[in-house]
Design an enzyme around this catalytic site. Structure first.
Site: not given
Length: 447
Positions: A104, A243, A245, A247
């Site tokens: 992340s 960010d 990843d 999400d």
């Protein structure tokens, strides 16, 4: 024994804490646990595996895939895609499990592994505990011959399938809106600009050239100054920062003011209530959400339910109550009618859709919530288990709470992914919040 899983899967320094051998064992154990009820003679179980672009991802994906294949699971590798894309594709392909290899917002040397069950749902603690137990006892041998799983590299339609899903979830035209998007040199680097452009927005992407080493490097949602500067430079209507990843999503208005996850939730909650889409007139947030969000929702006749920190706990409450909007101040926003986990790109589309629907600027929309001054201090600690019950900390918390009364609040909690304790204070003024937080942090640091 220390629990392997944190608040968002297994995470650590790649090739030290999170090794290829650990990934192999995790893959094998997770395959045993997550596919045990879905095995038949007609087909092998299937796992969808995606990752962010950091350099250790290829190594860990290979090891993880080998572990799952060794337990008779076919592995469909979808390459570099956002976490929510992997969750969606797990459901779309009818797979038995999904896996994302990403840390992340963490620095490039770190990495992580998080699992989804059938349907693209994050795992409850009990299932993660079962995976850890199986890791300790799983035999070296497994299926042979036709029973061994296959590894299918790079599903060609994965990205396009996810983009079609986003377009269907937020069909409103965004023509006339100019947006800067900071992709963090991460998993959003291709998908997010394509999704926003397909919806009609004029897109100015930055930090969208990952090279395996530059993910989250002075960019993305943890370095919001980058998108602030770009919005002002280009005269854009807003900026969005993802960010590693993708999400999560934070926003910046045309004047460079940050619009955080709490404000985004306030905007979307009011929009969804107006359009009859806010199930049971309820919003789900975490204990870290600003007190101003609760006050704004109360004024609008919307109930605010709070959970522990972590979008998995928000998801559990959303699913248990049948609610349609939840999230975190950090920008994890969950829209269960369109996805099973936080989706930064979907959040960006939804935010711009509200701007297009109302004709209002992001600054005006965000003014629906008054943000109470908040100070957060991360304190490194050697033992997270003793902090909250230590007499010195208890006394300091009582002093702070007595001073603030009903005009603010104090929250002390351990990080789920790092050896840190987070001290959060909200107060009528920034100075008061900063002073109380510093006093409490100094007490914690001495433990």
């Amino acid at each position: 024994m220390t629990r392997l899983f944190g608040t968002d899967g297994v995470r650590g320094l790649a090739n030290r804490k999170l090794t290829a051998l650990l990934a192999l064992k995790l893959g094998a154990a997770a395959a045993e646990v997550l596919t045990k009820d879905n095995r038949s003679t007609s087909r092998r179980p299937v796992a969808v595996v995606g990752r962010d672009p950091r350099v250790s991802g290829e190594m860990l994906a290979a090891a993880l895939s080998a572990g799952m294949a060794s337990r008779g699971v076919d592995v469909l590798r979808v390459g570099v895609l956002p976490t929510p894309a992997v969750a969606y594709l797990t459901d779309f392909y009818g797979a038995d499990m999904g896996v994302v290899i990403s840390a992340s917002h963490n620095p490039m040397p770190d990495n992580g592994i998080k699992f989804f069950s059938k349907g693209g749902h994050k795992l409850p603690d009990s299932v993660e505990d079962e995976i850890e137990k199986v890791m300790e006892t799983i035999p070296d041998g497994g299926p042979t011959g036709h029973g061994i799983g296959r590894v299918i590299e790079e599903a060609v339609d994965a990205q396009e399938t996810y983009l079609k899903h986003l377009k269907g979830a937020v069909p409103r035209s965004l023509e006339g809106i100019t947006v800067v998007v900071d992709c963090a040199n991460g998993a959003a680097s291709e998908v997010a600009p394509l999704a926003y452009a397909a919806a009609g927005a004029k897109v100015i992407p930055i930090h969208n050239h990952p090279n395996a080493y530059n993910i989250n490097d002075s960019c993305g949602s943890t370095h919001i100054d980058q998108v602030q500067a770009a919005v002002l430079e280009h005269g854009a209507d807003l900026g969005l920062a993802h960010d590693g990843d993708a999400d999560r999503c934070l926003a910046v208005d045309a004047e460079g003011n940050v619009v955080d996850g709490d404000q985004i939730m306030a905007i979307l909650a009011l929009a969804m209530k107006e359009n009859g889409e806010l199930h049971k007139s309820t919003l789900v947030a975490t204990v870290m959400s600003n007190l101003g969000l609760r006050l704004a929702m109360k004024e609008a006749g919307i109930e605010l339910r709070t959970t522990k920190v972590g979008d998995r706990y928000v998801l559990e409450e959303l699913n248990a109550g049948g609610f349609s909007l939840g999230g975190e101040q950090s920008g994890h926003i969950v829209l269960p009618d369109h996805g099973t986990t936080g989706d930064g790109t979907l959040t960006g589309l939804s935010l711009m859709s509200r701007m297009a629907e109302t004709g209002l600027s992001l600054k005006v929309l965000a003014s629906a919530m008054t943000v109470l001054p908040q100070v957060l201090i991360n304190v490194p600690v050697s033992d997270k288990t003793i902090i909250q019950t230590h007499p010195d900390v208890v006394a300091a918390m009582e002093r702070a709470s007595d001073e603030l009364g009903e005009d603010g609040r104090v929250l002390l909690r351990p990080s789920g992914t790092e050896e840190l304790f987070r001290v959060m204070v909200e107060a009528p003024s920034k100075e008061t919040a900063r002073r109380i937080a510093a006093d409490l942090a100094s007490v914690v640091a001495k433990i």
